[in-house]
Design a protein around this motif. Structure first.
Motif: not given
Length: 481
Positions: A406-432
């Protein structure tokens, strides 16, 4: 401090005197539990429990502690009777002396068990016992009378019982919910199953290079501890599954036959992580610091671990400069111990020296490439330093080598969100959310991700496929209600 003496999985009904005389059952490779559920369904039962557990208990997320427990667990699994089976090891922040297993290889370790264990072999003896419960499908074999139940209802029954071990208040609510559905609640390991787990666990322990005497030694300490309780205050484990003299004698007899002439050495990491958990669990840091200071004045065999705990306590108490001095002294004595350098990086971050911390992480990626704890802590620092792309590279590497949590997925969501890649950010947040058992939230995040992915047919197809899988999981869980 009052401990719940429940080292192994608790049962909801006691064994009969006749069962006590049963000899150790041989592994039943073709037992009827195999007809009850398939390996995939067995995993789903365990995953259902794991999801429900996370709704009531916040599991320990510390990457070092989890890395150590998983490493120890898989060392034992590799030497068990089913080395190819997948397991999930996790740590429950609870002072009770407890460990438990769920179908599908989900094994929980209470922090109280690790704090009470006097050696790595003692901790390993409990874990090997729980691994045997999983490999021999003891939980499912105890539900042989319920072959006509659906997998979700079986999951509900097992989860309710196990939740009572991991979190009594949640377990009571779950049991009431199951009973409200007119389902008889019973999880019954026989004495024969316990003896079988002792036997196979002992063999695993020896195969993995640990001290077989650790199991009877730990049994004996639990038995002695139980004498301080009386009447209704006796823990459930000692009421329904007494650690008898005969059980200790049996364990000693097996240990004597399996004992290796080579002296078993405990890993330093066991002692370090034990002290880290002690600091994490403490609610009175000044008192703990005083305890460490008193211990350091004595001549003991675990001075390094004591000093490490002392440094972490100082850090947690805000004594940053003193903590750094203690850690540097440890590094001077053993420059190759990664935990010391990770602790030093924590001090540097606390002092606002993020670049110094990042330099430590970068240096040790050369020495311990792809180490889980190192990578996760480095990613957290990179995100705080507004370097999401570098963080994604490290996280993707962990995914490539099989890391997932869960922590890996949450960090991926945060990283992609910081990069402005919203679709990937929400996809990884879903995995979290999915990994944490929050299935409805996971589905919602995928629908948001789909909105951001409009125009990218390939990305939309992946999101839609994953959404269908999660909706299937939601439907399965709703059958339980």
């Amino acid at each position: 401090m009052k401990y719940l003496i429940a080292t192994f999985i608790l049962l909801f009904s006691s064994a009969t005197p006749a069962q006590a005389n049963l000899e150790i059952a041989l592994p039943e490779m073709g037992d009827s539990a195999g007809a009850l559920v398939s390996p995939l369904e067995e995993y789903q039962v365990g995953q259902s429990f794991y999801w429900q557990l996370q709704q009531s208990v916040t599991l320990v997320e510390d990457p070092e502690v989890n890395s150590y427990i998983s490493s120890l667990g898989y060392r034992l699994v590799a030497n068990s009777d089913d080395p190819g089976r997948t397991f999930t090891f996790f740590v429950v922040p609870d002072s009770s002396v407890n460990a438990f297993a769920a179908p599908g290889g989900f094994i929980g370790i209470h922090t109280g068990l690790m704090l009470t264990s006097e050696s790595e072999s003692e901790l390993a003896s409990v874990m090997s016992h729980e691994i045997a419960h999983v490999t021999q499908r003891h939980i499912l074999r105890s539900f042989e009378r319920s072959k006509r139940m659906s997998v979700p209802m079986t999951a509900a029954m097992v989860a309710a019982a196990l939740l009572g071990i991991a979190d009594p208040s949640a377990g009571s609510a779950a049991i009431m919910a199951v009973q409200a559905g007119n389902v008889q609640m019973q999880l019954d390991y026989s004495r024969a199953h316990e003896a079988e787990a002792d036997n196979l666990g002992m063999q695993t322990l020896v195969n993995a290079g640990f001290d077989p005497q650790a199991m009877p030694r730990f049994f004996e300490r639990l038995q002695i501890a139980g004498r301080f309780y009386g009447g209704s205050q006796v823990p459930e484990f000692l009421r329904t599954h007494p650690i008898t003299g005969s059980r200790i004698a049996d364990a000693r007899g097996r240990a004597a036959k399996l004992e290796s002439p080579t002296q078993v050495r405990n890993s330093e990491q066991f002692f370090l992580m034990r002290e880290k958990l002690r600091v994490m669990a403490s609610t009175n840091m000044r008192e703990l610091i005083k305890t460490y200071e008193d211990q350091l004045k004595e001549d003991s065999s675990n001075q390094a671990a004591t000093r490490y705990g002392y440094a972490l306590a100082l850090l947690k108490n805000g004594n940053f400069t003193q903590a750094r001095d203690e850690i540097n002294a440890l590094i001077d004595s053993d420059d190759n111990q990664l935990s010391y350098h990770l602790a030093l990086a924590d001090v540097e971050i606390a002092l606002g020296r993020m670049n110094a911390a990042l330099a430590i992480y970068e240096d040790f990626q050369q020495v311990y490439p792809d180490d889980w704890a190192l990578s996760i802590k480095q990613v957290q620092a990179l995100l705080r330093s507004n370097q999401p792309r570098e963080a994604v590279n490290l996280l993707q590497r962990q995914l490539d080598i099989g890391g997932s949590s869960a922590i890996l997925y949450r960090l991926l969501a945060q990283a992609y969100g910081d990069m402005g890649q919203k679709s990937k950010s929400h996809t990884w947040l879903a995995e979290h959310y999915h990994s944490s058992g929050q299935l409805m939230q996971a589905a919602d995040q995928l629908r948001i991700a789909a909105d951001y992915a409009r125009g990218d047919e390939f990305e939309l197809a992946k999101i839609s496929s994953r959404l269908r899988q999660i909706e299937t999981d939601i439907a399965m869980m709703e059958e339980v209600r």
